[in-house]
Motif scaffolding. Sequence first.
Motif, PDB file in Angstrom:
ATOM      1  N   ASN A   2      48.858  43.290  42.695  1.00 28.86           N
ATOM      2  CA  ASN A   2      48.326  41.924  42.613  1.00 28.86           C
ATOM      3  C   ASN A   2      47.181  41.863  41.584  1.00 28.86           C
ATOM      4  OD1 ASN A   2      45.812  42.606  43.841  1.00 28.86           O
ATOM      5  ND2 ASN A   2      46.650  42.256  45.884  1.00 28.86           N
ATOM      6  N   LYS A   3      46.666  40.662  41.358  1.00 28.20           N
ATOM      7  CA  LYS A   3      45.641  40.472  40.321  1.00 28.20           C
ATOM      8  C   LYS A   3      44.386  41.289  40.582  1.00 28.20           C
ATOM      9  CE  LYS A   3      47.098  35.879  38.873  1.00 28.20           C
ATOM     10  NZ  LYS A   3      46.733  34.467  38.752  1.00 28.20           N
ATOM     11  N   ARG A   4      43.958  41.335  41.831  1.00 29.36           N
ATOM     12  CA  ARG A   4      42.749  42.087  42.172  1.00 29.36           C
ATOM     13  C   ARG A   4      42.960  43.581  41.927  1.00 29.36           C
ATOM     14  NH1 ARG A   4      41.024  40.237  47.385  1.00 29.36           N
ATOM     15  NH2 ARG A   4      39.878  38.676  46.241  1.00 29.36           N
ATOM     16  N   GLN A   5      44.121  44.106  42.343  1.00 29.89           N
ATOM     17  CA  GLN A   5      44.430  45.521  42.119  1.00 29.89           C
ATOM     18  C   GLN A   5      44.515  45.843  40.625  1.00 29.89           C
ATOM     19  OE1 GLN A   5      48.014  45.389  44.480  1.00 29.89           O
ATOM     20  NE2 GLN A   5      47.126  46.719  46.057  1.00 29.89           N
ATOM     21  N   TYR A   6      45.123  44.923  39.865  1.00 29.69           N
ATOM     22  CA  TYR A   6      45.238  45.112  38.422  1.00 29.69           C
ATOM     23  C   TYR A   6      43.855  45.173  37.773  1.00 29.69           C
ATOM     24  CZ  TYR A   6      46.431  44.410  33.528  1.00 29.69           C
ATOM     25  OH  TYR A   6      46.537  44.553  32.166  1.00 29.69           O
ATOM     26  N   ALA A   7      42.985  44.241  38.122  1.00 28.78           N
ATOM     27  CA  ALA A   7      41.636  44.213  37.564  1.00 28.78           C
ATOM     28  C   ALA A   7      40.881  45.499  37.923  1.00 28.78           C
ATOM     29  CB  ALA A   7      40.883  42.982  38.053  1.00 28.78           C
ATOM     30  N   GLN A   8      41.034  45.968  39.154  1.00 29.24           N
ATOM     31  CA  GLN A   8      40.358  47.198  39.570  1.00 29.24           C
ATOM     32  C   GLN A   8      40.919  48.408  38.828  1.00 29.24           C
ATOM     33  OE1 GLN A   8      37.547  47.336  41.581  1.00 29.24           O
ATOM     34  NE2 GLN A   8      37.507  49.393  40.706  1.00 29.24           N
ATOM     35  N   ALA A   9      42.222  48.454  38.627  1.00 32.33           N
ATOM     36  CA  ALA A   9      42.847  49.554  37.881  1.00 32.33           C
ATOM     37  C   ALA A   9      42.293  49.600  36.452  1.00 32.33           C
ATOM     38  CB  ALA A   9      44.364  49.398  37.868  1.00 32.33           C
TER      39      ALA A   9
END
Length: 132
Positions: A2-9
Amino acid sequence: MNKRQYAQANKDWLQTKVREDGVKALSKGIYYKVLAEGNGDGIHPSPRSIVTAHYTGRTIDGRQFDSSRGGAPLAIRLCDLIEGWIIAMQQMCIGDKWEVYIPAEMGYGKYSQPGIPAGSTLIFEIELMGIA
């Protein structure tokens, strides 16, 4: 992812990258690695300078989203670019070629661009060719 996981990655990737040999820090979380040194004359562009540069932009997965290579170099007023470019290029001299790592907040932030998902850390290979 998801967007949050992508940003954290993307944030995690940048934190790993900054530990590599040769990676140097600029302000606001921007980092770079010198690929080639230019004339070293101490002349740097200002935000109002018109810069001429070749560049290639990628995301952390290696996907290229833009490039001037194989065509005419970019010629634009520095202040019209994303903040990450403005900060990095003000430290460059003509002939310098850097790989610049720009956190999402200094790039496009939470907004998507063609080929660039929101929250992306941007990787640019930039070669400064001229300052006017």
